[in-house]
Design a protein around this motif. Structure first.
Motif, PDB file in Angstrom:
ATOM      1  N   TYR A  64      -9.667  -8.911  -4.003  1.00 47.14           N
ATOM      2  CA  TYR A  64      -8.272  -8.765  -4.424  1.00 47.14           C
ATOM      3  C   TYR A  64      -7.315  -8.740  -3.233  1.00 47.14           C
ATOM      4  O   TYR A  64      -6.160  -8.341  -3.371  1.00 47.14           O
ATOM      5  N   GLY A  65      -7.832  -9.155  -2.083  1.00 45.09           N
ATOM      6  CA  GLY A  65      -6.968  -9.278  -0.915  1.00 45.09           C
ATOM      7  C   GLY A  65      -6.509  -7.952  -0.359  1.00 45.09           C
ATOM      8  O   GLY A  65      -5.583  -7.886   0.444  1.00 45.09           O
ATOM      9  N   GLY A  66      -7.145  -6.855  -0.798  1.00 43.77           N
ATOM     10  CA  GLY A  66      -6.720  -5.520  -0.369  1.00 43.77           C
ATOM     11  C   GLY A  66      -7.430  -5.064   0.879  1.00 43.77           C
ATOM     12  O   GLY A  66      -8.154  -5.828   1.532  1.00 43.77           O
ATOM     13  N   SER A  67      -7.211  -3.817   1.207  1.00 42.22           N
ATOM     14  CA  SER A  67      -7.765  -3.264   2.431  1.00 42.22           C
ATOM     15  C   SER A  67      -7.769  -1.736   2.330  1.00 42.22           C
ATOM     16  O   SER A  67      -6.981  -1.162   1.578  1.00 42.22           O
TER      17      SER A  67
ATOM     18  N   ILE B 299       0.300   9.657  -3.051  1.00 46.61           N
ATOM     19  CA  ILE B 299       0.458   8.306  -3.599  1.00 46.61           C
ATOM     20  C   ILE B 299      -0.297   8.123  -4.926  1.00 46.61           C
ATOM     21  O   ILE B 299       0.286   7.684  -5.919  1.00 46.61           O
TER      22      ILE B 299
ATOM     23  N   ASN C 223       3.378   0.236  -5.114  1.00 53.60           N
ATOM     24  CA  ASN C 223       3.334   1.550  -5.771  1.00 53.60           C
ATOM     25  C   ASN C 223       4.714   2.074  -6.169  1.00 53.60           C
ATOM     26  O   ASN C 223       4.851   2.776  -7.162  1.00 53.60           O
ATOM     27  N   GLU C 224       5.743   1.690  -5.436  1.00 57.03           N
ATOM     28  CA  GLU C 224       7.057   2.234  -5.761  1.00 57.03           C
ATOM     29  C   GLU C 224       7.645   1.622  -7.036  1.00 57.03           C
ATOM     30  O   GLU C 224       8.477   2.235  -7.707  1.00 57.03           O
TER      31      GLU C 224
ATOM     32  N   LEU D  45       1.488  -8.358  -9.738  1.00 58.36           N
ATOM     33  CA  LEU D  45       1.213  -7.322  -8.738  1.00 58.36           C
ATOM     34  C   LEU D  45       2.413  -6.385  -8.648  1.00 58.36           C
ATOM     35  O   LEU D  45       3.555  -6.831  -8.712  1.00 58.36           O
TER      36      LEU D  45
ATOM     37  N   ASN E 280      -6.510   5.538   3.976  1.00 60.40           N
ATOM     38  CA  ASN E 280      -5.331   4.678   3.848  1.00 60.40           C
ATOM     39  C   ASN E 280      -5.768   3.465   3.046  1.00 60.40           C
ATOM     40  O   ASN E 280      -6.787   2.849   3.369  1.00 60.40           O
ATOM     41  N   HIS E 281      -5.037   3.145   2.008  1.00 58.92           N
ATOM     42  CA  HIS E 281      -5.534   2.083   1.124  1.00 58.92           C
ATOM     43  C   HIS E 281      -4.409   1.243   0.562  1.00 58.92           C
ATOM     44  O   HIS E 281      -3.254   1.664   0.525  1.00 58.92           O
ATOM     45  N   SER E 282      -4.778   0.048   0.081  1.00 58.09           N
ATOM     46  CA  SER E 282      -3.828  -0.806  -0.622  1.00 58.09           C
ATOM     47  C   SER E 282      -3.306  -0.029  -1.808  1.00 58.09           C
ATOM     48  O   SER E 282      -4.073   0.597  -2.534  1.00 58.09           O
ATOM     49  N   ALA E 283      -2.001  -0.072  -2.000  1.00 58.12           N
ATOM     50  CA  ALA E 283      -1.436   0.740  -3.078  1.00 58.12           C
ATOM     51  C   ALA E 283      -0.820  -0.140  -4.166  1.00 58.12           C
ATOM     52  O   ALA E 283       0.061   0.273  -4.892  1.00 58.12           O
ATOM     53  N   TYR E 284      -1.322  -1.376  -4.271  1.00 57.21           N
ATOM     54  CA  TYR E 284      -0.839  -2.260  -5.331  1.00 57.21           C
ATOM     55  C   TYR E 284      -1.527  -1.922  -6.652  1.00 57.21           C
ATOM     56  O   TYR E 284      -2.675  -1.486  -6.670  1.00 57.21           O
TER      57      TYR E 284
ATOM     58  N   TYR F   1      -2.703  -4.021  -9.929  1.00 49.61           N
ATOM     59  CA  TYR F   1      -2.960  -5.403 -10.310  1.00 49.61           C
ATOM     60  C   TYR F   1      -2.974  -5.483 -11.829  1.00 49.61           C
ATOM     61  O   TYR F   1      -3.616  -4.660 -12.485  1.00 49.61           O
TER      62      TYR F   1
END
Lengths: 160, 228
Positions: free
Chosen positions: B166-169, B98, B206-207, B203, B186-190, B192
């Motif tokens: 940033y509301g991620g995880s 990713i 990743n795709e 936002l 495993n992580h947020s893949a946005y 910003y």
């Protein structure tokens, strides 16, 4: 001894097909796999990375499903089939990867290994081949303990 | 079984020859044409209204001013990039699929901009794996994609605070060998996008990053916006 030669994409294709020729007469037997490989590539990565990924399209022309169960290359400790996982929704969604025992190539179907999706993770890199290099790479398929030997180009971006 | 059908005297007439200008055919054709035309017009209008390829936040709010560590352990804050559009994402260098895919796509996007535009854009990669990623390894990693990219990390509490803001995880997942360093994240893949005024504006999953021309057009639009 076979001299290593640089092949154009078409030459490379023909070469791959040649490798598969001996198995063609047995392709219909139940314990044989009729799988060909298209557009394989390995991601070129910086030296600080200890892993990379290999992508390709596997085409199964047989009437029985086949399984991609593993792969190997001399430049790394191990290679494992991986799937991409997504958990949660919206911003909280986390994307990750997970090792699997096998990835299925359906009968008369394809298995696509591509960036962001399913892939072969190459772990414990001993060398970091640069963009433009070719890497010897063997994939293992079931049934029949079948191996396909490939020369895979190292690239930063997908094969177009 | 045999059924005796009543004998009919009328001879079946040959099917009436359909004239070329059959009104039914033309009605269907015209209705379809109008429908397609309306759909295209409406679609174009919709697009013009929404404009952005990324998910746009509304109302725009000032982006959380993260304080992380960059090359040579120097503190780097988001606010330092005021006046530039900042594209940042979370990841880790042991990520084989990713993260390099996202960074390769962002490299293509960045390099598709004009040199003048590039001066107003900063790509930042934030490692959520400070245990294995030092500022030095991060620098080597991100600059292999583009020399202008910056890699940042920090202590776990600081990273947690940043991801949360940033509301991620993210979560660590043990690998098969049980070795302490064998784990994946495993992580947020946005990605910003913070605009030059320091507001979190767009936002991207990743795709989406693979859509280079659309990403470029978003960045250009953000750079053209009036600064507040």
């Amino acid at each position: 001894m076979v001299k290593s030669v640089r092949l154009s994409p078409i030459g490379y294709w023909l070469f791959t097909l040649t490798l598969l020729l001996p198995s063609a007469p047995f392709a219909l037997a139940d314990d044989q796999v009729a799988v060909t490989v298209q557009r394989p590539w390995m991601r070129a990565v910086p030296n600080v990375m200890d892993s990379t990924a290999v992508y390709m399209v596997l085409v199964n022309s047989g009437s029985a499903p086949a399984q991609l169960v593993g792969a190997s290359t001399a430049i790394a400790d191990s290679v494992a089939p991986m799937i991409t996982t997504k958990e949660g929704e919206g911003l909280k969604q986390v994307v990750g990867m997970k090792g699997v025992d096998a990835l299925e190539i359906p009968a008369h179907g394809t298995l696509v290994l591509e960036p962001n999706g399913n892939h072969l993770m190459v772990m414990g890199l001993k060398e970091h081949p640069k963009e433009g290099a070719q890497v010897d790479f063997t994939i293992k398929l079931e049934p029949g303990d079948h191996e396909i030997h490939l020369k895979i180009p190292v690239q930063k971006k997908p094969v177009k | 079984m045999s059924v005796v059908s009543p004998k009919t005297t009328s001879v079946p007439s040959p099917p009436a020859k359909r004239p070329f200008f059959d009104w039914r055919v033309w009605t269907v054709a015209i209705v379809l044409l109008v429908a397609v035309g309306l759909a295209v017009l409406f679609g174009v209008k919709q697009n013009a209204q929404q404009g952005f390829f990324g998910m746009r936040l509304f109302p725009l709010k000032t982006a959380y001013d993260f304080k992380l560590h960059g090359p040579n352990d120097v503190e780097v804050r988001l606010d330092q990039f005021q006046g530039k559009a900042v594209l940042f994402l979370f990841g880790f260098t042991h990520c084989a699929n990713i993260c390099p895919t996202s960074l390769t796509n962002l490299t293509e996007v960045y390099q598709a901009l004009t040199p003048e535009e590039r001066k107003q854009v900063q790509v930042v990669f934030i490692s959520v794996d400070p245990n294995r990623d030092t500022p030095q390894t991060l620098e080597e990693y991100v600059t292999s994609f583009d020399p202008s990219f910056i890699g940042l990390t920090g202590s776990k509490p600081v990273i947690d605070q940043t991801v949360l803001a940033y509301g991620g995880s993210y979560e660590m997942v043990a690998g098969p060998t049980n070795q302490p360093n064998d784990y994946s994240v495993n992580h947020s893949a946005y990605t910003y996008l913070v605009n030059p005024s320091g507001k979190l504006e767009l936002l991207y999953g990743n795709e989406k990053l693979a859509e280079v021309p659309r990403m470029v057009s978003d960045i250009r639009a953000v750079l053209r916006e009036p600064r507040s």
